[in-house]
Design a protein around this motif. Structure first.
Motif, PDB file in Angstrom:
ATOM      1  N   UNK A   1      -2.528   2.771 -14.643  1.00 33.80           N
ATOM      2  CA  UNK A   1      -2.326   4.052 -13.955  1.00 33.80           C
ATOM      3  C   UNK A   1      -2.506   5.219 -14.926  1.00 33.80           C
ATOM      4  N   UNK A   2      -1.949   5.097 -16.119  1.00 30.82           N
ATOM      5  CA  UNK A   2      -2.079   6.189 -17.091  1.00 30.82           C
ATOM      6  C   UNK A   2      -3.533   6.371 -17.520  1.00 30.82           C
ATOM      7  N   UNK A   3      -4.233   5.275 -17.774  1.00 30.00           N
ATOM      8  CA  UNK A   3      -5.630   5.397 -18.203  1.00 30.00           C
ATOM      9  C   UNK A   3      -6.502   5.960 -17.080  1.00 30.00           C
ATOM     10  N   UNK A   4      -6.300   5.484 -15.848  1.00 31.80           N
ATOM     11  CA  UNK A   4      -7.084   6.006 -14.730  1.00 31.80           C
ATOM     12  C   UNK A   4      -6.872   7.511 -14.561  1.00 31.80           C
TER      13      UNK A   4
ATOM     14  N   UNK B   1      -6.059   9.621 -16.911  1.00 27.49           N
ATOM     15  CA  UNK B   1      -6.773  10.269 -18.024  1.00 27.49           C
ATOM     16  C   UNK B   1      -8.266  10.350 -17.742  1.00 27.49           C
ATOM     17  N   UNK B   2      -8.854   9.264 -17.214  1.00 29.16           N
ATOM     18  CA  UNK B   2     -10.294   9.280 -16.942  1.00 29.16           C
ATOM     19  C   UNK B   2     -10.641  10.275 -15.845  1.00 29.16           C
ATOM     20  N   UNK B   3      -9.741  10.492 -14.914  1.00 32.68           N
ATOM     21  CA  UNK B   3      -9.983  11.523 -13.897  1.00 32.68           C
ATOM     22  C   UNK B   3      -9.966  12.917 -14.510  1.00 32.68           C
ATOM     23  N   UNK B   4      -9.131  13.125 -15.527  1.00 26.95           N
ATOM     24  CA  UNK B   4      -9.161  14.418 -16.235  1.00 26.95           C
ATOM     25  C   UNK B   4     -10.466  14.570 -17.004  1.00 26.95           C
ATOM     26  N   UNK B   5     -10.945  13.493 -17.623  1.00 26.60           N
ATOM     27  CA  UNK B   5     -12.224  13.550 -18.313  1.00 26.60           C
ATOM     28  C   UNK B   5     -13.372  13.823 -17.337  1.00 26.60           C
TER      29      UNK B   5
ATOM     30  N   UNK C   1     -19.306  10.718 -13.495  1.00 27.80           N
ATOM     31  CA  UNK C   1     -18.559  10.029 -12.444  1.00 27.80           C
ATOM     32  C   UNK C   1     -17.362   9.246 -12.934  1.00 27.80           C
ATOM     33  N   UNK C   2     -16.687   9.746 -13.972  1.00 31.91           N
ATOM     34  CA  UNK C   2     -15.559   9.004 -14.533  1.00 31.91           C
ATOM     35  C   UNK C   2     -14.427   8.820 -13.529  1.00 31.91           C
ATOM     36  N   UNK C   3     -14.337   9.717 -12.518  1.00 32.39           N
ATOM     37  CA  UNK C   3     -13.269   9.582 -11.532  1.00 32.39           C
ATOM     38  C   UNK C   3     -13.400   8.304 -10.709  1.00 32.39           C
ATOM     39  N   UNK C   4     -14.618   7.791 -10.612  1.00 38.02           N
ATOM     40  CA  UNK C   4     -14.826   6.560  -9.843  1.00 38.02           C
ATOM     41  C   UNK C   4     -15.072   5.342 -10.726  1.00 38.02           C
ATOM     42  N   UNK C   5     -15.858   5.494 -11.785  1.00 31.41           N
ATOM     43  CA  UNK C   5     -16.187   4.324 -12.622  1.00 31.41           C
ATOM     44  C   UNK C   5     -15.162   4.077 -13.718  1.00 31.41           C
ATOM     45  N   UNK C   6     -14.337   5.090 -14.032  1.00 27.68           N
ATOM     46  CA  UNK C   6     -13.315   4.982 -15.080  1.00 27.68           C
ATOM     47  C   UNK C   6     -13.902   4.596 -16.439  1.00 27.68           C
ATOM     48  N   UNK C   7     -15.188   4.900 -16.635  1.00 29.10           N
ATOM     49  CA  UNK C   7     -15.837   4.622 -17.902  1.00 29.10           C
ATOM     50  C   UNK C   7     -16.578   3.308 -17.955  1.00 29.10           C
ATOM     51  N   UNK C   8     -16.447   2.495 -16.921  1.00 24.57           N
ATOM     52  CA  UNK C   8     -17.146   1.203 -16.913  1.00 24.57           C
ATOM     53  C   UNK C   8     -18.630   1.409 -16.605  1.00 24.57           C
ATOM     54  N   UNK C   9     -19.394   0.338 -16.783  1.00 25.05           N
ATOM     55  CA  UNK C   9     -20.859   0.431 -16.741  1.00 25.05           C
ATOM     56  C   UNK C   9     -21.393   0.315 -15.319  1.00 25.05           C
TER      57      UNK C   9
END
Length: 262
Positions: free
Chosen positions: A206-209, A211-215, A223-231
């Motif tokens: 939850x905390x990492x997700x 953070x990725x939405x802020x990024x 699209x970090x809000x959806x992929x959360x940094x994954x490929x």
């Protein structure tokens, strides 16, 4: 009983296990289809609730057994989130739980829908004797590699728990041995077997997700809000078009990256 079908359905929906047993006996001769269907639905609900209570108790009981084998004491559960993404930090959760109250819905974070993870994470933070989430940033991962980064993050997380005034006797670690702490006990698939490891997986996720939405606001092209940094395909295409950001793990992106634009 002189009850309408609607009355029966309402009482069955609200009944606990003991009340259901009484109602079931009272309704055994009632042949109305709506009543029979409602009794069966209530039975399935009661059985599912009993199974969930047993599953939850098993998470806590297994953890107690592991601790007892090491002499007992305070247990901290550890889990990581974000080992594989192309962007964003590695996150490690650490949680010390009391045996009571038990946290309803506690499970491996991957098994929970986002809204349920959020709900359970709130309860973990309220209930835990101590909790922490530690990050290792992309540049550290590139410099030191994933194994060293994991060990660093786990050490930091345990240190934060102890700094909060909760001395730790047993360190339960999800997955394979890292040997970063002499108190370490490894539990394969521990996020689905141990209460504190499950809690750590949830708060870290939850905390990492979040953070990725802020990024995603800072770097909207990826699209970090959806992929959360994954490929994801869209993320890979964005890397090829725009290059790498400071939060990308360059060592993970060599096959798809253009020179950085940031």
């Amino acid at each position: 009983m002189g009850l309408t079908v609607a009355d029966v359905k309402r009482r069955l929906r609200e009944a606990d296990e003991r009340e259901f047993a009484v109602l079931e006996r009272a309704l055994v001769a009632d042949s109305r289809k709506g009543v029979r269907d409602a009794v069966e639905a209530a039975r399935r609900r009661i059985e599912a609730e009993a199974a969930e209570r047993a599953r939850l108790e098993g998470l806590y009981a297994f953890e107690r057994e592991l601790a007892a084998a090491r002499g007992g004491g305070v247990v901290v559960g550890l889990d990581e989130v974000g080992r594989g993404p192309l962007a964003g930090p590695l996150a490690v959760g650490a949680v010390v739980l009391p045996d009571e109250p038990k946290i309803a819905g506690l499970d491996d974070s991957k098994r929970l829908k986002p809204a349920e993870r959020e709900r359970v994470a709130v309860q973990v933070r309220k209930t835990a004797r101590a909790w922490a989430v530690e990050y290792v940033e992309a540049r550290e991962i590139d410099e030191h590699g994933m194994t060293a980064s994991l060990a660093t993050a786990f050490r930091r997380a345990v240190a934060r728990v102890e700094a909060a005034g909760v001395p730790v006797d047993v360190v339960l670690l999800d997955g394979n041995p890292l040997r970063f702490d002499e108190r370490e006990v490894n539990v394969v698939k521990g996020d689905g077997r141990c209460a504190s490891i499950a809690a750590a997986s949830i708060v870290a996720k939850v905390e990492r997700d979040t953070l990725m939405c802020r990024y995603a606001e800072e770097y909207p092209e990826y699209g970090f809000e959806s992929c959360k940094g994954y490929a994801s395909p869209a993320h890979i295409e964005a890397i090829r078009r725009y290059g790498l950001t400071p939060i990308h793990r360059a060592s993970f992106c060599t096959a798809v990256s253009q020179p950085t634009l940031f």
